[in-house]
Motif scaffolding. Structure first.
Motif, PDB file in Angstrom:
ATOM      1  N   ASP A 176      11.611  26.364  -1.487  1.00 51.02           N
ATOM      2  CA  ASP A 176      11.352  27.238   0.349  1.00 51.02           C
ATOM      3  C   ASP A 176      10.394  26.228   0.319  1.00 51.02           C
ATOM      4  O   ASP A 176       9.705  24.995  -0.249  1.00 51.02           O
ATOM      5  N   ALA A 177       9.133  27.350   1.034  1.00 50.53           N
ATOM      6  CA  ALA A 177       8.223  26.665   2.002  1.00 50.53           C
ATOM      7  C   ALA A 177       7.138  25.722   0.879  1.00 50.53           C
ATOM      8  O   ALA A 177       6.333  25.350   1.252  1.00 50.53           O
ATOM      9  N   ASP A 178       7.002  26.449   0.368  1.00 51.81           N
ATOM     10  CA  ASP A 178       6.219  26.210  -1.072  1.00 51.81           C
ATOM     11  C   ASP A 178       7.108  25.351  -2.173  1.00 51.81           C
ATOM     12  O   ASP A 178       5.690  25.017  -2.729  1.00 51.81           O
ATOM     13  N   GLY A 179       7.609  24.974  -1.650  1.00 50.00           N
ATOM     14  CA  GLY A 179       8.604  24.115  -2.866  1.00 50.00           C
ATOM     15  C   GLY A 179       8.591  24.425  -3.661  1.00 50.00           C
ATOM     16  O   GLY A 179       9.028  23.412  -4.922  1.00 50.00           O
ATOM     17  N   LEU A 180       9.222  25.904  -4.254  1.00 47.71           N
ATOM     18  CA  LEU A 180       9.812  26.315  -5.063  1.00 47.71           C
ATOM     19  C   LEU A 180      11.147  25.932  -4.821  1.00 47.71           C
ATOM     20  O   LEU A 180      11.953  26.871  -3.936  1.00 47.71           O
ATOM     21  N   PRO A 181      11.869  26.260  -6.505  1.00 46.24           N
ATOM     22  CA  PRO A 181      13.383  26.460  -6.465  1.00 46.24           C
ATOM     23  C   PRO A 181      13.869  27.548  -6.177  1.00 46.24           C
ATOM     24  O   PRO A 181      13.204  28.944  -5.649  1.00 46.24           O
ATOM     25  N   THR A 182      15.118  27.685  -4.739  1.00 42.34           N
ATOM     26  CA  THR A 182      15.524  29.001  -4.605  1.00 42.34           C
ATOM     27  C   THR A 182      17.120  29.001  -5.531  1.00 42.34           C
ATOM     28  O   THR A 182      17.967  28.267  -6.227  1.00 42.34           O
ATOM     29  N   ASP A 183      17.612  30.295  -4.801  1.00 43.00           N
ATOM     30  CA  ASP A 183      18.766  30.308  -5.205  1.00 43.00           C
ATOM     31  C   ASP A 183      20.196  30.264  -4.353  1.00 43.00           C
ATOM     32  O   ASP A 183      21.604  30.477  -4.574  1.00 43.00           O
ATOM     33  N   ASP A 184      20.304  29.433  -3.319  1.00 39.78           N
ATOM     34  CA  ASP A 184      20.844  29.295  -2.599  1.00 39.78           C
ATOM     35  C   ASP A 184      21.676  27.797  -2.091  1.00 39.78           C
ATOM     36  O   ASP A 184      21.931  28.226  -1.171  1.00 39.78           O
ATOM     37  N   ALA A 185      21.190  27.819  -2.929  1.00 40.42           N
ATOM     38  CA  ALA A 185      22.059  25.966  -2.868  1.00 40.42           C
ATOM     39  C   ALA A 185      22.301  25.757  -4.029  1.00 40.42           C
ATOM     40  O   ALA A 185      21.502  25.347  -5.169  1.00 40.42           O
ATOM     41  N   THR A 186      23.226  24.927  -4.667  1.00 39.09           N
ATOM     42  CA  THR A 186      23.885  24.998  -5.943  1.00 39.09           C
ATOM     43  C   THR A 186      24.349  24.030  -5.593  1.00 39.09           C
ATOM     44  O   THR A 186      24.989  23.791  -4.175  1.00 39.09           O
ATOM     45  N   GLU A 187      24.858  22.865  -6.916  1.00 36.27           N
ATOM     46  CA  GLU A 187      26.200  21.842  -7.445  1.00 36.27           C
ATOM     47  C   GLU A 187      26.708  21.961  -7.501  1.00 36.27           C
ATOM     48  O   GLU A 187      27.057  22.578  -8.646  1.00 36.27           O
ATOM     49  N   TRP A 188      28.158  22.351  -6.509  1.00 35.60           N
ATOM     50  CA  TRP A 188      29.342  23.491  -7.627  1.00 35.60           C
ATOM     51  C   TRP A 188      30.684  22.427  -7.164  1.00 35.60           C
ATOM     52  O   TRP A 188      31.034  21.739  -5.837  1.00 35.60           O
ATOM     53  N   MET A 189      31.436  22.328  -8.252  1.00 33.13           N
ATOM     54  CA  MET A 189      32.503  21.291  -7.710  1.00 33.13           C
ATOM     55  C   MET A 189      32.901  20.264  -7.584  1.00 33.13           C
ATOM     56  O   MET A 189      32.922  19.566  -7.355  1.00 33.13           O
ATOM     57  N   ASP A 190      31.379  19.274  -7.175  1.00 32.80           N
ATOM     58  CA  ASP A 190      31.005  18.535  -7.813  1.00 32.80           C
ATOM     59  C   ASP A 190      30.801  18.356  -5.502  1.00 32.80           C
ATOM     60  O   ASP A 190      30.472  17.166  -4.836  1.00 32.80           O
ATOM     61  N   GLU A 191      30.277  18.884  -4.720  1.00 34.66           N
ATOM     62  CA  GLU A 191      29.319  19.202  -3.841  1.00 34.66           C
ATOM     63  C   GLU A 191      28.104  20.080  -3.376  1.00 34.66           C
ATOM     64  O   GLU A 191      27.865  21.352  -4.156  1.00 34.66           O
ATOM     65  N   TYR A 192      28.045  19.774  -2.549  1.00 35.59           N
ATOM     66  CA  TYR A 192      26.197  20.014  -2.139  1.00 35.59           C
ATOM     67  C   TYR A 192      26.461  21.593  -1.551  1.00 35.59           C
ATOM     68  O   TYR A 192      27.775  21.933  -0.561  1.00 35.59           O
ATOM     69  N   THR A 193      26.384  22.958  -2.274  1.00 40.78           N
ATOM     70  CA  THR A 193      26.412  23.952  -1.429  1.00 40.78           C
ATOM     71  C   THR A 193      25.702  24.643  -0.855  1.00 40.78           C
ATOM     72  O   THR A 193      24.739  24.674  -1.511  1.00 40.78           O
ATOM     73  N   LEU A 194      25.691  25.126   0.018  1.00 41.11           N
ATOM     74  CA  LEU A 194      24.997  26.318   0.364  1.00 41.11           C
ATOM     75  C   LEU A 194      25.544  27.559   0.710  1.00 41.11           C
ATOM     76  O   LEU A 194      26.797  27.395   1.329  1.00 41.11           O
ATOM     77  N   TRP A 195      24.596  29.479   0.203  1.00 46.64           N
ATOM     78  CA  TRP A 195      25.424  29.862  -0.511  1.00 46.64           C
ATOM     79  C   TRP A 195      24.475  30.869   0.873  1.00 46.64           C
ATOM     80  O   TRP A 195      23.482  31.424   0.985  1.00 46.64           O
ATOM     81  N   TRP A 196      25.527  31.186   1.488  1.00 42.00           N
ATOM     82  CA  TRP A 196      25.455  32.255   2.634  1.00 42.00           C
ATOM     83  C   TRP A 196      25.881  33.883   2.480  1.00 42.00           C
ATOM     84  O   TRP A 196      26.472  34.985   2.280  1.00 42.00           O
ATOM     85  N   LYS A 197      24.634  34.196   1.494  1.00 36.14           N
ATOM     86  CA  LYS A 197      25.022  35.824   0.993  1.00 36.14           C
ATOM     87  C   LYS A 197      24.946  36.879   1.685  1.00 36.14           C
ATOM     88  O   LYS A 197      24.323  36.950   3.045  1.00 36.14           O
ATOM     89  N   THR A 198      25.953  37.590   1.928  1.00 32.95           N
ATOM     90  CA  THR A 198      26.451  38.225   2.579  1.00 32.95           C
ATOM     91  C   THR A 198      25.884  40.275   2.477  1.00 32.95           C
ATOM     92  O   THR A 198      26.962  40.229   1.050  1.00 32.95           O
ATOM     93  N   GLU A 199      26.176  41.084   2.927  1.00 31.64           N
ATOM     94  CA  GLU A 199      26.084  41.864   2.639  1.00 31.64           C
ATOM     95  C   GLU A 199      27.010  42.972   4.157  1.00 31.64           C
ATOM     96  O   GLU A 199      26.486  43.042   4.926  1.00 31.64           O
ATOM     97  N   GLN A 200      27.690  43.644   3.752  1.00 34.47           N
ATOM     98  CA  GLN A 200      28.421  44.187   4.297  1.00 34.47           C
ATOM     99  C   GLN A 200      28.447  46.344   4.603  1.00 34.47           C
ATOM    100  O   GLN A 200      29.006  46.612   3.551  1.00 34.47           O
ATOM    101  N   TYR A 201      27.464  46.777   5.075  1.00 36.81           N
ATOM    102  CA  TYR A 201      27.962  48.304   5.325  1.00 36.81           C
ATOM    103  C   TYR A 201      28.767  49.319   5.783  1.00 36.81           C
ATOM    104  O   TYR A 201      29.094  48.259   7.531  1.00 36.81           O
ATOM    105  N   VAL A 202      29.432  50.040   5.140  1.00 34.70           N
ATOM    106  CA  VAL A 202      30.311  50.829   6.129  1.00 34.70           C
ATOM    107  C   VAL A 202      30.301  51.858   6.325  1.00 34.70           C
ATOM    108  O   VAL A 202      29.242  52.459   5.594  1.00 34.70           O
ATOM    109  N   SER A 203      30.740  52.465   6.926  1.00 34.82           N
ATOM    110  CA  SER A 203      30.472  54.238   7.415  1.00 34.82           C
ATOM    111  C   SER A 203      31.466  55.028   7.742  1.00 34.82           C
ATOM    112  O   SER A 203      32.409  54.364   7.810  1.00 34.82           O
ATOM    113  N   THR A 204      31.082  56.473   7.915  1.00 34.01           N
ATOM    114  CA  THR A 204      32.291  57.640   8.118  1.00 34.01           C
ATOM    115  C   THR A 204      32.659  56.907   9.272  1.00 34.01           C
ATOM    116  O   THR A 204      31.553  56.667  10.672  1.00 34.01           O
TER     117      THR A 204
END
Length: 376
Positions: A156-184
């Motif tokens: 982040d801006a302070d140089g602290l690690p985040t949880d939205d970037a991981t090395e996965w399947m030998d690929e540099y991966t960015l995660w776009w965490k999504t919330e899907q809201y549903v209504s009547t």
């Protein structure tokens, strides 16, 4: 013929990819039930790209009325394409400063949300506007945006690690965490935080873990690669830095063969999506089978209870019959008295000077006034 180990590295790579692609084709044709980004590969650091967030389903009997996406750290800007019937909002945050056309930039996107427009005196519990864009469960929603990828990921801006970037399947991966809201249907009543029906596509994995294992639900992702467009100081803010993207504070040199990198990322993305589709299909089948088993067990329990009650009642009737028979055999006079007495429920009627009628029976009477029926 040369051994595989003697082939050029890029030839070995393509042979391996051909094997992976053949494996991935086994899963082709399975319907996706999860949120994805298309395409999810081929994004160079430090460049502009266009991507599409796909929402293929929601919840039965409800409508999707809000999508909220956490933008990974390292994304410098986003420009969502306008969508009829939906409002778009972007929340910003402080980011590591960089130079853009000689101007220092210190903020970037943190969150994007799309909300179905709902108007009327009773909104959000009732939308009276004709263009309310609540998404039916069986329809597909595609949200497009232009994105500028930065050169510094995983912090982040302070140089602290985040949880939205991981090395996965030998690929540099960015995660776009999504919330899907549903209504009547016809409302926006499910858009508030804390809605228990919200679908949290926010799970992140690393290493070789399966996408399906992400909890609570797998987050959409993109694979990126280091590109030589990340040149100090404009793109990194570091006048003495090396060329290439930063990942968790370390410099990743640009790959010599970018096409091989993109090809591998494409195949890995294909396989992981198809594997997840298959796993979700099996989960659905297992859930249906489990429900059928549960229903069968419930019906079996009810049948058992009914059988037990039937046995108890039958036993009670047999016991009563045996007691009545025993009473008649051992004490016929008493049996006749009970049967013919007022307490037994019959009505005595005088039929003549020496005959009375007890219920449906006619009985001679002796001089003492007692019935002398011998055969009842």
């Amino acid at each position: 013929m040369r051994a595989l180990t003697e082939l050029q590295p890029h030839v070995q790579m393509h042979l391996k990819l051909a094997t992976l692609l053949a494996f991935g084709s086994v899963f082709a044709g399975l319907a996706s039930a999860h949120i994805t980004i298309f395409p999810n590969f081929g994004y160079p650091s430090g460049g502009y790209s266009r991507l599409q967030l796909r929402i293929p389903h929601g919840t039965t009997s409800l409508e999707t009325t809000k999508i909220k996406v956490a933008v990974p750290h390292g994304i410098l800007s986003v420009a969502p394409v306008a969508l009829a019937g939906w409002e778009t909002n972007i929340v910003t945050r402080q980011i590591p400063p960089y130079l853009s056309h000689g101007v220092a930039v210190t903020t970037g996107p943190a969150e994007i949300s799309w909300t179905a427009i709902c108007s009327g005196p009773d909104a959000p519990t009732l939308c009276t506007n004709d263009d309310h864009a609540g998404l039916h469960n069986s329809h597909l929603l595609e949200l497009e945006m232009s994105v500028r990828f930065g050169c510094d990921f995983g912090v982040d801006a302070d140089g602290l690690p985040t949880d939205d970037a991981t090395e996965w399947m030998d690929e540099y991966t960015l995660w776009w965490k999504t919330e899907q809201y549903v209504s009547t249907p016809g409302t926006n009543d499910g858009n508030l935080d804390g809605n228990p029906n919200m679908l949290p596509w926010t799970g992140v994995v690393a290493g070789s873990a399966s996408w399906h294992s992400a909890i609570p639900k797998p987050s959409p992702f993109v694979f990126i690669y280091s590109d030589d467009s990340c040149v100090p100081p404009d793109s990194t803010g570091d006048p003495d830095g090396e060329v290439g993207m930063r990942w968790d504070g370390s410099v990743i040199p640009p790959a010599l063969n970018q096409e091989a990198v993109k090809t591998r990322a494409e195949v890995v993305g294909l396989i992981t999506e198809q594997q997840l589709s298959q796993a979700e299909e099996w989960d659905t089948k297992l859930s249906s089978a489990s429900k059928a088993t549960s229903d069968a067990e419930s019906q079996a329990e009810i049948a058992t209870i009914i059988a037990i009650v039937g046995v108890v009642l039958s036993g009670a009737m047999v016991l009563a019959f045996l007691m009545l028979t025993s009473f008649r055999v051992t004490n016929p006079t008493g049996f006749r008295k009970v049967l013919l007495s007022d307490e037994g429920g019959g009505t005595t009627m005088q039929m003549g000077p020496n005959v009375v009628k007890k219920g449906d029976l006619s009985c001679p009477v002796n001089p003492n006034g007692e019935c002398v029926c011998d055969d009842i």
